[in-house]
Design an enzyme around this catalytic site. Structure first.
Site, short mmCIF file in Angstrom:
data_model
loop_
_atom_site.label_atom_id
_atom_site.label_comp_id
_atom_site.label_asym_id
_atom_site.label_seq_id
_atom_site.Cartn_x
_atom_site.Cartn_y
_atom_site.Cartn_z
N GLU A 278 1.15 -1.27 -0.04
CA GLU A 278 -0.13 -0.07 -0.01
C GLU A 278 0.87 1.30 0.10
O GLU A 278 2.05 1.13 0.60
CB GLU A 278 -0.97 -0.11 1.32
CG GLU A 278 -1.83 1.23 1.29
CD GLU A 278 -2.54 1.16 2.56
OE1 GLU A 278 -3.73 1.93 2.67
OE2 GLU A 278 -1.81 0.78 3.74
N LYS A 356 -10.34 -0.03 -1.63
CA LYS A 356 -10.53 -0.61 -0.39
C LYS A 356 -11.90 -0.12 0.24
O LYS A 356 -12.40 0.98 -0.10
CB LYS A 356 -9.45 0.56 0.65
CG LYS A 356 -9.56 0.01 1.94
CD LYS A 356 -8.52 0.68 2.57
CE LYS A 356 -8.19 0.22 4.16
NZ LYS A 356 -7.30 0.95 4.81
N CYS A 409 -4.47 -3.25 3.83
CA CYS A 409 -4.26 -2.95 5.20
C CYS A 409 -5.15 -3.40 6.13
O CYS A 409 -5.48 -4.49 6.38
CB CYS A 409 -4.04 -1.41 5.26
SG CYS A 409 -3.21 -0.65 6.65
#
Length: 531
Positions: A278, A356, A409
């Site tokens: 990321e 995301k 993440c």
């Protein structure tokens, strides 16, 4: 007890007792079972104390208070790493980080309070019923914490069951229970230690030994699956770009060159899946934005040239998966952004992307911005644009490079929410930026990625900016890793997936089913004692 009298009625302000302070301390000790300490006996002992408190309290209010005080200590210690995030922004003083941790703990403590109140109420003072009722209530409360108000599922109690990198231990049971039901089992094991102490006091030595040893034996079980090897080659990179340099435009080119140098093929003509973290690419890769956006961030101010050099990193027949940012446009105006993973082939063409879905409040967006920004509060991560949520789990078909499930993440912490069940992937890719997580956050994050691998029966590949990067097989075994704050790369073959586990088939309905089974056990125990 202090009483203040007003014309209406007396109001009692209850001072904390010695037992209340011990309950807060027990909550803090319970958090020591998480990584990086892994002191699970402290967690079981702390749960034994909390169950003891539920045995002796007289009212539901006292039961809820015990759970809330326990949670206050538990989350303050376990989430202390969040305070580090405040040191990477200039808008708010760093000391506010610990205020933020405490305020978050005040809220999260509500969930243990729900568990203790519900468990106490279901048991209705019957000791034989209390333990299974409380374990069932804990399962429900953790599941509730994972989705209410977008959810914050960090560190369920089950995380203390993970063993070392090469030994998943009792956590391997998560494929049949799910994480939240495994947390209920930890509650039961803590109750057994309480039974051991009571049996010892009653001079029942054999019973005490059995109650004491059973949890310990379960926790240290050398459980592991059969080690199998895969066929898909990968190169996974950890560039060690520190957080204070990550968002500095003067460092963008050095960041790319460092990451690219770590990604060079070891053999000519090698076909690989290349995995970057990321925030791996500062460039805007898509066309159509105003030129000034490219001038500040993108290689040569041209997204096409930026993509082409990324394609050269992938190499002939290769595929690069990297974190980057896409802008949200409304006409010529930029209204926000998406945190994405883009898949680029050897020509630099984008072959797929994932946005995301589970965003970090105050990290990737500022809730109630119109209220909080004028009083000086801001996001913890640099940037004034809020990120938008993507649609949820998605599988990218990368052809010869397999079917990749993407979880960026923080998303990997959400049990039951990481896989598109209608299109099961071959592996999960979890790019992350843990550079603002302090020293406790990264090992806790890695542990939760391991638990997702076990639950879903899928390998997880983690590429992070500063560590801990790792390749995790479908049994939760860490096959390779790069330690924190070190640049490095991992090369190998992606471990194969298992057949869908019971949890992969049923998700958190399986965990809630175990909660119902514990409640039925409590009812049976209650009926048996009444005869």
């Amino acid at each position: 007890m202090i009483r203040l009298r007003f014309p209406a009625r007396p109001i009692s302000l209850r001072l904390l007792t010695r037992d209340d302070l011990l309950t807060i301390a027990a909550g803090g000790l319970a958090a020591c079972g998480f990584q990086p300490l892994g002191l699970w006996p402290l967690t079981l002992a702390a749960m034994a104390w909390l169950i003891h408190r539920l045995h002796v309290v007289k009212t539901g209010r006292q039961a809820a208070l015990a759970g809330w005080l326990f949670g206050l200590g538990h989350f303050t210690v376990g989430l202390g790493w969040i305070a580090k995030a405040f040191t990477y922004q200039a808008e708010m003083p760093a000391w506010l980080g610990w205020v933020g941790v405490f305020l978050l703990a005040l809220y999260l403590a509500i969930y243990p309070a729900i568990a203790t109140l519900l468990g106490w109420w279901l048991a209705n003072t019957r000791r034989a019923v209390l333990l299974p009722a409380f374990a069932a209530s804990w399962i429900f409360a953790e599941w509730l914490r994972a989705w209410l108000f977008t959810g914050f599922a960090w560190n369920p109690l089950a995380m203390v069951t993970l063993g070392g990198f090469a030994r998943p231990g009792l956590a391997l049971a998560a494929q049949w229970t799910g994480t939240y039901a495994l947390s209920g089992l930890v509650v039961v094991l803590g109750g057994w230690w309480l039974f051991a102490l009571r049996s010892w006091r009653q001079d029942r030595k054999w019973s005490a030994a059995a109650y004491a040893l059973a949890p310990a034996l379960l926790m240290v079980l050398p459980l592991h699956g059969e080690r199998r090897e895969g066929t898909l080659a990968y190169t996974l990179v950890q560039p060690d770009v520190r957080q204070d340099l990550l968002n500095d435009p003067a460092n963008y080119e050095n960041q790319f060159l460092k990451t690219a140098a770590l990604s060079l093929p070891r053999q000519p003509g090698e076909t690989r899946l290349v995995l970057w973290p990321e925030s791996g690419v500062p460039d805007f890769l898509r066309p159509g934005y105003a030129q000034f956006w490219y001038d500040e961030t993108t290689y040569a101010g041209d997204p096409l040239l930026a993509r082409e050099r990324l394609g050269r990193v992938a190499g002939k027949g290769g595929m690069l998966l990297t974190g980057t940012t896409d802008l949200a446009m409304k006409g010529p105006k930029v209204t926000g952004a998406w945190n994405v993973v883009s898949a680029l082939d050897e020509s630099g063409a984008i072959r797929g992307s994932y946005a995301k879905a589970h965003l970090v409040p105050y990290g990737e967006y500022l809730p109630m911005r119109e209220i909080l920004e004028p009083i000086g509060l801001s996001r913890l991560v640099a940037g004034s644009l809020d990120f938008f949520s993507g649609p949820g789990p998605r599988t990218l078909d990368l052809g010869a490079h397999g079917k990749a499930g993407i979880q960026i993440c923080y998303e990997i912490i959400f049990s039951g929410q990481v896989v598109d069940r209608a299109n099961r992937p071959d592996y999960l890719f979890n790019p992350s930026n843990d550079g603002w997580f302090g020293s406790w956050g990264p090992p806790q994050h890695l542990a939760q990625a391991r638990m997702r691998a076990i639950e879903e029966g899928l390998p997880v590949l983690r590429s992070t900016t500063t560590g801990i990067s790792a390749v995790i097989d479908a049994d939760g075994v860490v096959r390779q890793s790069v330690p924190p704050l070190r640049a490095g790369r991992l090369d190998g073959k992606v471990p194969p997936a298992h057949a869908p586990t019971p949890f992969a088939l049923f998700g958190n309905m399986l965990a809630l089913g175990w909660a119902i089974a514990l409640l039925l056990l409590a009812l049976v125990a209650s009926a048996t004692r009444k005869r």
